[in-house]
Design a protein around this motif. Structure first.
Motif, PDB file in Angstrom:
ATOM      1  N   VAL A  94     -14.874 -12.299 -20.458  1.00 25.64           N
ATOM      2  CA  VAL A  94     -15.121 -13.150 -21.622  1.00 25.64           C
ATOM      3  C   VAL A  94     -13.990 -14.159 -21.698  1.00 25.64           C
ATOM      4  CG1 VAL A  94     -15.507 -13.211 -24.111  1.00 25.64           C
ATOM      5  CG2 VAL A  94     -16.142 -11.187 -22.818  1.00 25.64           C
ATOM      6  N   LYS A  95     -14.350 -15.442 -21.622  1.00 31.62           N
ATOM      7  CA  LYS A  95     -13.341 -16.499 -21.684  1.00 31.62           C
ATOM      8  C   LYS A  95     -13.196 -16.993 -23.117  1.00 31.62           C
ATOM      9  CE  LYS A  95     -15.067 -19.422 -18.842  1.00 31.62           C
ATOM     10  NZ  LYS A  95     -15.311 -20.483 -17.884  1.00 31.62           N
ATOM     11  N   PRO A  96     -11.992 -17.442 -23.492  1.00 32.70           N
ATOM     12  CA  PRO A  96     -11.795 -17.954 -24.855  1.00 32.70           C
ATOM     13  C   PRO A  96     -12.503 -19.299 -25.054  1.00 32.70           C
ATOM     14  CG  PRO A  96      -9.786 -18.165 -23.566  1.00 32.70           C
ATOM     15  CD  PRO A  96     -10.757 -17.423 -22.720  1.00 32.70           C
ATOM     16  N   HIS A  97     -12.936 -19.556 -26.286  1.00 30.57           N
ATOM     17  CA  HIS A  97     -13.611 -20.806 -26.641  1.00 30.57           C
ATOM     18  C   HIS A  97     -13.414 -21.035 -28.131  1.00 30.57           C
ATOM     19  CE1 HIS A  97     -17.065 -23.573 -27.272  1.00 30.57           C
ATOM     20  NE2 HIS A  97     -16.794 -23.931 -26.024  1.00 30.57           N
ATOM     21  N   GLU A  98     -13.284 -22.286 -28.562  1.00 31.22           N
ATOM     22  CA  GLU A  98     -12.962 -22.557 -29.964  1.00 31.22           C
ATOM     23  C   GLU A  98     -14.076 -22.148 -30.936  1.00 31.22           C
ATOM     24  OE1 GLU A  98     -14.581 -26.351 -28.158  1.00 31.22           O
ATOM     25  OE2 GLU A  98     -12.799 -25.179 -27.699  1.00 31.22           O
ATOM     26  N   GLU A  99     -15.315 -22.050 -30.475  1.00 31.93           N
ATOM     27  CA  GLU A  99     -16.428 -21.685 -31.357  1.00 31.93           C
ATOM     28  C   GLU A  99     -16.332 -20.250 -31.875  1.00 31.93           C
ATOM     29  OE1 GLU A  99     -19.063 -23.527 -32.546  1.00 31.93           O
ATOM     30  OE2 GLU A  99     -18.063 -25.283 -31.690  1.00 31.93           O
ATOM     31  N   TYR A 100     -15.800 -19.342 -31.079  1.00 26.85           N
ATOM     32  CA  TYR A 100     -15.698 -17.938 -31.485  1.00 26.85           C
ATOM     33  C   TYR A 100     -14.273 -17.420 -31.308  1.00 26.85           C
ATOM     34  CZ  TYR A 100     -16.252 -17.390 -26.444  1.00 26.85           C
ATOM     35  OH  TYR A 100     -16.107 -17.506 -25.091  1.00 26.85           O
ATOM     36  N   GLN A 101     -13.298 -18.309 -31.470  1.00 31.18           N
ATOM     37  CA  GLN A 101     -11.893 -17.990 -31.221  1.00 31.18           C
ATOM     38  C   GLN A 101     -11.393 -16.823 -32.088  1.00 31.18           C
ATOM     39  OE1 GLN A 101     -10.173 -19.726 -28.746  1.00 31.18           O
ATOM     40  NE2 GLN A 101      -8.715 -18.061 -28.957  1.00 31.18           N
ATOM     41  N   GLU A 102     -11.833 -16.778 -33.342  1.00 26.62           N
ATOM     42  CA  GLU A 102     -11.371 -15.725 -34.252  1.00 26.62           C
ATOM     43  C   GLU A 102     -11.817 -14.342 -33.765  1.00 26.62           C
ATOM     44  OE1 GLU A 102     -12.193 -14.582 -38.853  1.00 26.62           O
ATOM     45  OE2 GLU A 102     -11.787 -16.712 -38.445  1.00 26.62           O
ATOM     46  N   THR A 103     -13.095 -14.214 -33.394  1.00 28.54           N
ATOM     47  CA  THR A 103     -13.618 -12.940 -32.874  1.00 28.54           C
ATOM     48  C   THR A 103     -12.924 -12.572 -31.575  1.00 28.54           C
ATOM     49  OG1 THR A 103     -15.760 -13.657 -33.745  1.00 28.54           O
ATOM     50  CG2 THR A 103     -15.765 -11.713 -32.359  1.00 28.54           C
ATOM     51  N   TYR A 104     -12.727 -13.573 -30.722  1.00 26.29           N
ATOM     52  CA  TYR A 104     -12.061 -13.342 -29.436  1.00 26.29           C
ATOM     53  C   TYR A 104     -10.635 -12.837 -29.644  1.00 26.29           C
ATOM     54  CZ  TYR A 104      -9.992 -14.276 -24.864  1.00 26.29           C
ATOM     55  OH  TYR A 104      -9.338 -14.151 -23.662  1.00 26.29           O
ATOM     56  N   ASP A 105      -9.905 -13.471 -30.570  1.00 29.42           N
ATOM     57  CA  ASP A 105      -8.514 -13.080 -30.835  1.00 29.42           C
ATOM     58  C   ASP A 105      -8.423 -11.652 -31.380  1.00 29.42           C
ATOM     59  OD1 ASP A 105      -7.515 -15.482 -29.917  1.00 29.42           O
ATOM     60  OD2 ASP A 105      -7.443 -16.403 -31.917  1.00 29.42           O
ATOM     61  N   GLU A 106      -9.373 -11.271 -32.262  1.00 28.92           N
ATOM     62  CA  GLU A 106      -9.393  -9.899 -32.790  1.00 28.92           C
ATOM     63  C   GLU A 106      -9.585  -8.896 -31.646  1.00 28.92           C
ATOM     64  OE1 GLU A 106     -12.504  -9.570 -35.664  1.00 28.92           O
ATOM     65  OE2 GLU A 106     -11.508 -10.882 -37.119  1.00 28.92           O
ATOM     66  N   CYS A 107     -10.552  -9.193 -30.778  1.00 26.33           N
ATOM     67  CA  CYS A 107     -10.833  -8.300 -29.646  1.00 26.33           C
ATOM     68  C   CYS A 107      -9.630  -8.237 -28.707  1.00 26.33           C
ATOM     69  CB  CYS A 107     -12.065  -8.776 -28.878  1.00 26.33           C
ATOM     70  SG  CYS A 107     -13.602  -8.557 -29.771  1.00 26.33           S
ATOM     71  N   LEU A 108      -9.030  -9.385 -28.423  1.00 23.72           N
ATOM     72  CA  LEU A 108      -7.877  -9.459 -27.526  1.00 23.72           C
ATOM     73  C   LEU A 108      -6.717  -8.620 -28.062  1.00 23.72           C
ATOM     74  CD1 LEU A 108      -6.627 -10.806 -24.985  1.00 23.72           C
ATOM     75  CD2 LEU A 108      -5.838 -12.626 -26.494  1.00 23.72           C
ATOM     76  N   GLU A 109      -6.472  -8.739 -29.363  1.00 21.88           N
ATOM     77  CA  GLU A 109      -5.387  -7.997 -30.007  1.00 21.88           C
ATOM     78  C   GLU A 109      -5.605  -6.486 -29.876  1.00 21.88           C
ATOM     79  OE1 GLU A 109      -4.047  -7.761 -34.539  1.00 21.88           O
ATOM     80  OE2 GLU A 109      -4.089  -9.828 -33.777  1.00 21.88           O
ATOM     81  N   GLU A 110      -6.846  -6.045 -30.143  1.00 24.83           N
ATOM     82  CA  GLU A 110      -7.151  -4.613 -30.076  1.00 24.83           C
ATOM     83  C   GLU A 110      -7.113  -4.084 -28.642  1.00 24.83           C
ATOM     84  OE1 GLU A 110     -10.177  -2.693 -32.436  1.00 24.83           O
ATOM     85  OE2 GLU A 110     -10.343  -4.519 -33.653  1.00 24.83           O
ATOM     86  N   VAL A 111      -7.613  -4.883 -27.689  1.00 23.20           N
ATOM     87  CA  VAL A 111      -7.622  -4.459 -26.285  1.00 23.20           C
ATOM     88  C   VAL A 111      -6.190  -4.344 -25.764  1.00 23.20           C
ATOM     89  CG1 VAL A 111      -8.245  -5.182 -23.943  1.00 23.20           C
ATOM     90  CG2 VAL A 111      -9.925  -5.341 -25.762  1.00 23.20           C
ATOM     91  N   GLU A 112      -5.332  -5.298 -26.115  1.00 24.23           N
ATOM     92  CA  GLU A 112      -3.937  -5.251 -25.661  1.00 24.23           C
ATOM     93  C   GLU A 112      -3.164  -4.088 -26.299  1.00 24.23           C
ATOM     94  OE1 GLU A 112      -2.609  -9.232 -26.482  1.00 24.23           O
ATOM     95  OE2 GLU A 112      -3.055  -9.884 -24.437  1.00 24.23           O
ATOM     96  N   ALA A 113      -3.613  -3.645 -27.482  1.00 20.02           N
ATOM     97  CA  ALA A 113      -2.949  -2.536 -28.173  1.00 20.02           C
ATOM     98  C   ALA A 113      -3.293  -1.180 -27.539  1.00 20.02           C
ATOM     99  CB  ALA A 113      -3.322  -2.526 -29.650  1.00 20.02           C
ATOM    100  N   LEU A 114      -4.377  -1.116 -26.775  1.00 19.85           N
ATOM    101  CA  LEU A 114      -4.777   0.140 -26.140  1.00 19.85           C
ATOM    102  C   LEU A 114      -3.766   0.534 -25.068  1.00 19.85           C
ATOM    103  CD1 LEU A 114      -8.601  -0.500 -25.689  1.00 19.85           C
ATOM    104  CD2 LEU A 114      -7.543   1.069 -27.300  1.00 19.85           C
ATOM    105  N   PRO A 115      -3.477   1.822 -24.945  1.00 21.36           N
ATOM    106  CA  PRO A 115      -2.514   2.272 -23.918  1.00 21.36           C
ATOM    107  C   PRO A 115      -3.126   2.182 -22.519  1.00 21.36           C
ATOM    108  CG  PRO A 115      -3.451   4.152 -25.045  1.00 21.36           C
ATOM    109  CD  PRO A 115      -3.983   2.926 -25.742  1.00 21.36           C
ATOM    110  N   LEU A 116      -2.368   1.648 -21.577  1.00 22.47           N
ATOM    111  CA  LEU A 116      -2.841   1.565 -20.196  1.00 22.47           C
ATOM    112  C   LEU A 116      -2.725   2.942 -19.530  1.00 22.47           C
ATOM    113  CD1 LEU A 116      -1.321  -1.797 -18.919  1.00 22.47           C
ATOM    114  CD2 LEU A 116      -3.704  -1.304 -19.444  1.00 22.47           C
TER     115      LEU A 116
END
Length: 152
Positions: free
Chosen positions: A128-150
């Motif tokens: 999923v690539k970032p885009h200004e139309e859904y940037q807010e949803t993308y940022d929320e998902c990105l934040e949560e995915v990065e918070a997950l332990p590798l």
């Protein structure tokens, strides 16, 4: 031995839709390498983000295409299906993501992943690539995915 009578399209029995399976049932079928696995809430958010990205043609689908764009240096969230067999098909993708510090996450179902991307076919990997139309949803998902332990 006579010819069988053709059915009218109106009389044809409709194919039964697959029964909705719960998140817990789907999680039981995931591979051993499916770490980090998204929670039910994050999975729903990711599906929502993927639907919006597909509408704006901002997704990459399939192992070959995702692998090609990771190598080219494209940024985005990598979403992998946890129920893909054999795992050899895509087990190299998380390593590529870690090398390039791209966020990745597993979700339980490849059929749901394909459906979220607007396809009738199951899909095992989506970027999923970032885009200004859904940037807010993308940022929320990105934040949560990065918070997950590798995985170790």
């Amino acid at each position: 031995m006579g010819r069988s009578r053709r059915q009218d399209p109106e009389e044809a029995p409709e194919p039964e839709a697959a029964p909705e399976r719960s998140y817990q049932e789907l999680v039981e079928n995931v591979n051993a390498i499916s770490r980090p696995l998204a929670s039910r809430k994050l999975t729903r958010r990711l599906y929502k983000c993927i639907k919006k990205a597909a509408k704006h043609k901002q997704i990459r689908r399939g192992v070959k295409e995702v692998q090609k764009f990771i190598n080219k240096g494209e940024k985005g969230i990598i979403v992998l299906a946890g129920d893909t067999l054999p795992i050899d098909v895509y087990c190299h993708i998380p390593i590529m993501c870690e090398d390039r510090s791209l966020p990745y996450v597993y979700i339980p179902s490849k059929t749901d992943l394909g459906a979220a991307a607007g396809s009738k076919r199951p899909t095992c990997v989506i970027m999923v690539k970032p885009h200004e139309e859904y940037q807010e949803t993308y940022d929320e998902c990105l934040e949560e995915v990065e918070a997950l332990p590798l995985p170790l």
